[in-house]
Design a protein around this motif. Structure first.
Motif, PDB file in Angstrom:
ATOM      1  N   SER A   7      19.853  53.283  40.281  1.00 15.19           N
ATOM      2  CA  SER A   7      20.668  52.709  41.389  1.00 15.19           C
ATOM      3  C   SER A   7      20.621  51.487  41.657  1.00 15.19           C
ATOM      4  CB  SER A   7      20.829  53.943  42.590  1.00 15.19           C
ATOM      5  OG  SER A   7      19.530  53.847  43.065  1.00 15.19           O
ATOM      6  N   GLN A   8      19.529  50.866  41.550  1.00 17.04           N
ATOM      7  CA  GLN A   8      19.157  49.520  41.994  1.00 17.04           C
ATOM      8  C   GLN A   8      19.920  48.346  40.736  1.00 17.04           C
ATOM      9  OE1 GLN A   8      14.949  49.494  41.964  1.00 17.04           O
ATOM     10  NE2 GLN A   8      14.932  49.707  44.097  1.00 17.04           N
ATOM     11  N   VAL A   9      19.773  48.997  39.642  1.00 16.79           N
ATOM     12  CA  VAL A   9      20.461  48.489  38.518  1.00 16.79           C
ATOM     13  C   VAL A   9      22.107  48.557  38.848  1.00 16.79           C
ATOM     14  CG1 VAL A   9      20.992  48.106  35.973  1.00 16.79           C
ATOM     15  CG2 VAL A   9      18.743  48.778  36.751  1.00 16.79           C
ATOM     16  N   GLN A  10      22.561  49.735  39.031  1.00 19.15           N
ATOM     17  CA  GLN A  10      24.094  49.891  39.332  1.00 19.15           C
ATOM     18  C   GLN A  10      24.434  48.967  40.321  1.00 19.15           C
ATOM     19  OE1 GLN A  10      24.086  54.151  40.132  1.00 19.15           O
ATOM     20  NE2 GLN A  10      24.934  54.295  37.802  1.00 19.15           N
ATOM     21  N   GLU A  11      23.744  48.774  41.646  1.00 16.12           N
ATOM     22  CA  GLU A  11      23.813  48.010  42.738  1.00 16.12           C
ATOM     23  C   GLU A  11      24.018  46.476  42.154  1.00 16.12           C
ATOM     24  OE1 GLU A  11      25.273  48.058  46.023  1.00 16.12           O
ATOM     25  OE2 GLU A  11      24.417  49.987  45.324  1.00 16.12           O
ATOM     26  N   ARG A  12      23.241  46.078  41.085  1.00 13.81           N
ATOM     27  CA  ARG A  12      23.217  44.799  41.046  1.00 13.81           C
ATOM     28  C   ARG A  12      24.473  44.396  40.274  1.00 13.81           C
ATOM     29  NH1 ARG A  12      20.393  43.278  36.790  1.00 13.81           N
ATOM     30  NH2 ARG A  12      18.904  44.812  36.911  1.00 13.81           N
ATOM     31  N   TYR A  13      24.980  45.147  39.285  1.00 13.97           N
ATOM     32  CA  TYR A  13      26.103  44.956  38.588  1.00 13.97           C
ATOM     33  C   TYR A  13      27.369  45.057  39.532  1.00 13.97           C
ATOM     34  CZ  TYR A  13      24.663  45.517  33.748  1.00 13.97           C
ATOM     35  OH  TYR A  13      24.061  45.302  32.667  1.00 13.97           O
ATOM     36  N   ILE A  14      27.174  45.969  40.554  1.00 16.02           N
ATOM     37  CA  ILE A  14      28.370  45.955  41.489  1.00 16.02           C
ATOM     38  C   ILE A  14      28.451  44.713  42.269  1.00 16.02           C
ATOM     39  CG2 ILE A  14      29.256  47.157  43.723  1.00 16.02           C
ATOM     40  CD1 ILE A  14      28.216  49.651  42.565  1.00 16.02           C
ATOM     41  N   THR A  15      27.373  44.308  42.734  1.00 12.81           N
ATOM     42  CA  THR A  15      27.296  43.017  43.505  1.00 12.81           C
ATOM     43  C   THR A  15      27.686  41.700  42.498  1.00 12.81           C
ATOM     44  OG1 THR A  15      25.268  43.669  44.588  1.00 12.81           O
ATOM     45  CG2 THR A  15      25.535  41.482  44.896  1.00 12.81           C
ATOM     46  N   ALA A  16      27.326  41.740  41.232  1.00 10.30           N
ATOM     47  CA  ALA A  16      27.968  40.593  40.589  1.00 10.30           C
ATOM     48  C   ALA A  16      29.309  40.554  40.379  1.00 10.30           C
ATOM     49  CB  ALA A  16      27.354  40.776  39.125  1.00 10.30           C
ATOM     50  N   ALA A  17      29.787  41.894  40.563  1.00 10.11           N
ATOM     51  CA  ALA A  17      31.413  41.893  40.097  1.00 10.11           C
ATOM     52  C   ALA A  17      32.194  41.548  41.388  1.00 10.11           C
ATOM     53  CB  ALA A  17      31.660  43.366  39.478  1.00 10.11           C
ATOM     54  N   MET A  18      31.415  41.619  42.612  1.00  7.06           N
ATOM     55  CA  MET A  18      32.047  41.789  43.924  1.00  7.06           C
ATOM     56  C   MET A  18      32.962  40.749  44.073  1.00  7.06           C
ATOM     57  SD  MET A  18      32.327  43.882  46.380  1.00  7.06           S
ATOM     58  CE  MET A  18      31.020  44.859  46.094  1.00  7.06           C
ATOM     59  N   PRO A  19      32.744  39.452  43.811  1.00  5.31           N
ATOM     60  CA  PRO A  19      33.977  38.457  44.031  1.00  5.31           C
ATOM     61  C   PRO A  19      35.135  38.858  43.348  1.00  5.31           C
ATOM     62  CG  PRO A  19      31.907  37.506  43.280  1.00  5.31           C
ATOM     63  CD  PRO A  19      31.509  38.820  43.250  1.00  5.31           C
ATOM     64  N   LYS A  20      34.891  39.389  42.062  1.00  7.41           N
ATOM     65  CA  LYS A  20      36.180  39.796  41.275  1.00  7.41           C
ATOM     66  C   LYS A  20      36.920  40.987  41.744  1.00  7.41           C
ATOM     67  CE  LYS A  20      37.059  40.189  36.473  1.00  7.41           C
ATOM     68  NZ  LYS A  20      36.434  40.265  35.421  1.00  7.41           N
ATOM     69  N   LEU A  21      36.126  41.789  42.424  1.00  5.08           N
ATOM     70  CA  LEU A  21      36.525  43.120  42.942  1.00  5.08           C
ATOM     71  C   LEU A  21      37.367  42.502  44.422  1.00  5.08           C
ATOM     72  CD1 LEU A  21      33.481  45.503  42.690  1.00  5.08           C
ATOM     73  CD2 LEU A  21      35.920  45.917  41.919  1.00  5.08           C
ATOM     74  N   LEU A  22      36.821  41.688  45.148  1.00  3.72           N
ATOM     75  CA  LEU A  22      37.297  41.486  46.407  1.00  3.72           C
ATOM     76  C   LEU A  22      38.562  40.344  45.802  1.00  3.72           C
ATOM     77  CD1 LEU A  22      34.291  40.588  48.589  1.00  3.72           C
ATOM     78  CD2 LEU A  22      35.696  42.565  48.609  1.00  3.72           C
ATOM     79  N   LYS A  23      38.872  39.831  44.916  1.00  8.84           N
ATOM     80  CA  LYS A  23      39.800  38.957  44.862  1.00  8.84           C
ATOM     81  C   LYS A  23      41.062  40.026  44.101  1.00  8.84           C
ATOM     82  CE  LYS A  23      38.076  34.894  43.194  1.00  8.84           C
ATOM     83  NZ  LYS A  23      37.887  34.261  41.833  1.00  8.84           N
ATOM     84  N   ARG A  24      41.012  41.262  43.978  1.00  9.03           N
ATOM     85  CA  ARG A  24      41.980  41.890  43.520  1.00  9.03           C
ATOM     86  C   ARG A  24      43.378  41.796  44.508  1.00  9.03           C
ATOM     87  NH1 ARG A  24      40.778  47.196  44.289  1.00  9.03           N
ATOM     88  NH2 ARG A  24      39.646  46.413  46.140  1.00  9.03           N
ATOM     89  N   THR A  25      44.305  41.579  43.921  1.00  8.03           N
ATOM     90  CA  THR A  25      45.646  41.366  44.643  1.00  8.03           C
ATOM     91  C   THR A  25      46.406  42.693  44.669  1.00  8.03           C
ATOM     92  OG1 THR A  25      46.734  40.126  43.029  1.00  8.03           O
ATOM     93  CG2 THR A  25      45.866  38.684  44.703  1.00  8.03           C
TER      94      THR A  25
END
Ligand SMILES: [Zn+2]
Ligand SMILES: [Zn+2]
Length: 232
Positions: A76-94
């Motif tokens: 779950s720590q590794v998954q968390e890292r992938y999610i954090t890395a993708a967060m800027p893109k996830l938040l930019k979804r329009t």
């Protein structure tokens, strides 16, 4: 070959794509458990001091690790890292109107409602007239209101009068499904990273990193504090 060398070799094979993840787990589980080996038992004796490091007792001494490698936590720590890395893109979804319409079309249902109180919990009667009875307000009627609604955790919600609510719900659902897709797409990479970290962690555990000599009583108390008692 020593058990620890075997594990390292398996990991190399996994990292070089010579064996699959399933094969890796199968072979790892087939190998002898590190703590069942003579190597381990001898090492324990080496690290065992002649008194409890907490209370000084000399009775019933045992080696306490205070931690252990936990695959599920590492994963779950590794998954968390992938999610954090993708967060800027996830938040930019329009917001996409097309995707929203699709979401509505996919989930909507025509629902019969009480014309008096709008409740969707009606009893539909086969013989009696009028045909419908509202469970909530007890109103009886033949012609229910027909509404398009979506089932949510607060029951059927009308679409036409709750657009804002569904836009918000759509954004939330879309966010979580983006995360699911992200984790699914990177599943193999994530698992292999987690296995590598588990291996490192296991090596440190087997090198007796951070061990203490404790008496049974102190060991029990520490285990309880760490929440290990139930999982042992
Ligand atoms: Zn003690
Ligand atoms: Zn009603």
């Amino acid at each position: 070959m020593k058990a620890s060398d075997k594990r390292t070799k398996l990991l190399d094979q996994l990292n070089n794509n010579e064996i699959s993840i399933e094969e890796y787990w199968r072979l790892i589980k087939k190998g002898s458990k590190p703590w069942e080996t003579a190597e381990w038992k001898n090492k324990r004796k080496e690290y065992l001091k002649d008194q409890c490091e907490n209370c000084g007792s000399t009775d019933n001494l045992t080696i306490q690790h205070g931690w252990k490698p936990e695959y599920s936590i590492i994963l779950s720590q590794v998954q968390e890292r992938y999610i954090t890395a993708a967060m800027p893109k996830l938040l930019k979804r329009t917001f996409s109107n097309t995707a929203f319409s699709k979401y509505i079309t996919k989930n909507k249902k025509q629902v019969k409602k009480c014309p008096n109180c709008q409740s969707a919990t009606l009893s539909e009667r086969s013989k009696m007239k009028p045909k419908f009875r509202c469970i909530k307000c007890h109103h009886e009627f033949d012609e229910p209101l027909l509404k398009f609604a979506i089932k949510t955790d607060r029951g059927y919600v009308d679409i036409d009068t709750n657009k804002e609510y569904f836009i918000e719900k759509f954004a939330k659902d879309d966010y979580y499904s983006s995360i699911r897709i992200l984790l699914q797409k990177n599943k193999n990479k994530i698992v292999i990273e987690a296995i590598n970290l588990l291996h490192e962690s296991t090596q440190r555990y087997l090198a007796f990193e951070g061990v203490k000599t404790l008496c049974k009583r102190c060991a029990f108390i520490e285990d309880k504090d760490l929440g290990y008692i139930n999982s042992k």
